[in-house]
Design an enzyme around this catalytic site. Structure first.
Site, mmCIF file in Angstrom:
data_model
loop_
_atom_site.group_PDB
_atom_site.id
_atom_site.type_symbol
_atom_site.label_atom_id
_atom_site.label_comp_id
_atom_site.label_asym_id
_atom_site.label_seq_id
_atom_site.Cartn_x
_atom_site.Cartn_y
_atom_site.Cartn_z
ATOM 1 N N VAL A 1 15.474 37.830 -10.623
ATOM 2 C CA VAL A 1 14.728 36.955 -11.524
ATOM 3 C C VAL A 1 15.230 37.164 -12.946
ATOM 4 C CG1 VAL A 1 12.680 36.855 -10.053
ATOM 5 C CG2 VAL A 1 12.850 38.636 -11.792
ATOM 6 N N CYS A 2 14.911 36.205 -13.802
ATOM 7 C CA CYS A 2 15.373 36.233 -15.185
ATOM 8 C C CYS A 2 14.837 37.451 -15.910
ATOM 9 C CB CYS A 2 14.941 34.971 -15.907
ATOM 10 S SG CYS A 2 15.764 33.513 -15.264
ATOM 11 N N PRO A 3 15.630 38.001 -16.778
ATOM 12 C CA PRO A 3 16.903 37.525 -17.328
ATOM 13 C C PRO A 3 18.139 38.085 -16.621
ATOM 14 C CG PRO A 3 16.156 39.327 -18.673
ATOM 15 C CD PRO A 3 15.114 39.128 -17.579
#
Length: 89
Positions: free
Chosen positions: A9-11
């Site tokens: 998942v981000c980042p």
């Protein structure tokens, strides 16, 4: 070069893509596969912002899982190490 950022998942996916782009020369292509739609949007936004050419090559799996595949080309005039546009004198 191909990288798989599935399960991330981000980042983190954006950071990985940027590090990989630093290793490439103009004309090279990075293929990114993942399964997190917000990461796809963030990667595209970052690449466009820094002048990389992005092509969506998404294929949905038959099992219903949403995945994406992006082709990112390092274009002439972009410095892969910084993502900044080169200025010609």
């Amino acid at each position: 070069m191909h990288i798989d950022v599935s399960g991330m998942v981000c980042p983190q996916p954006v950071s990985i893509v940027r590090r990989c782009l630093e290793e490439l020369e103009p004309g090279d292509e990075l293929v990114v596969t993942g399964d997190y739609p917000p990461a796809e949007r963030s990667i595209c936004r970052t690449c466009y912002k820094h002048g990389y050419a992005v092509t969506d090559a998404t294929d949905d799996d038959s099992d219903g899982a949403e995945t994406f595949t992006l082709r990112i080309r390092v274009t002439e005039g972009v410095t892969p190490s910084t993502g900044e546009t080169r200025h010609r004198n």
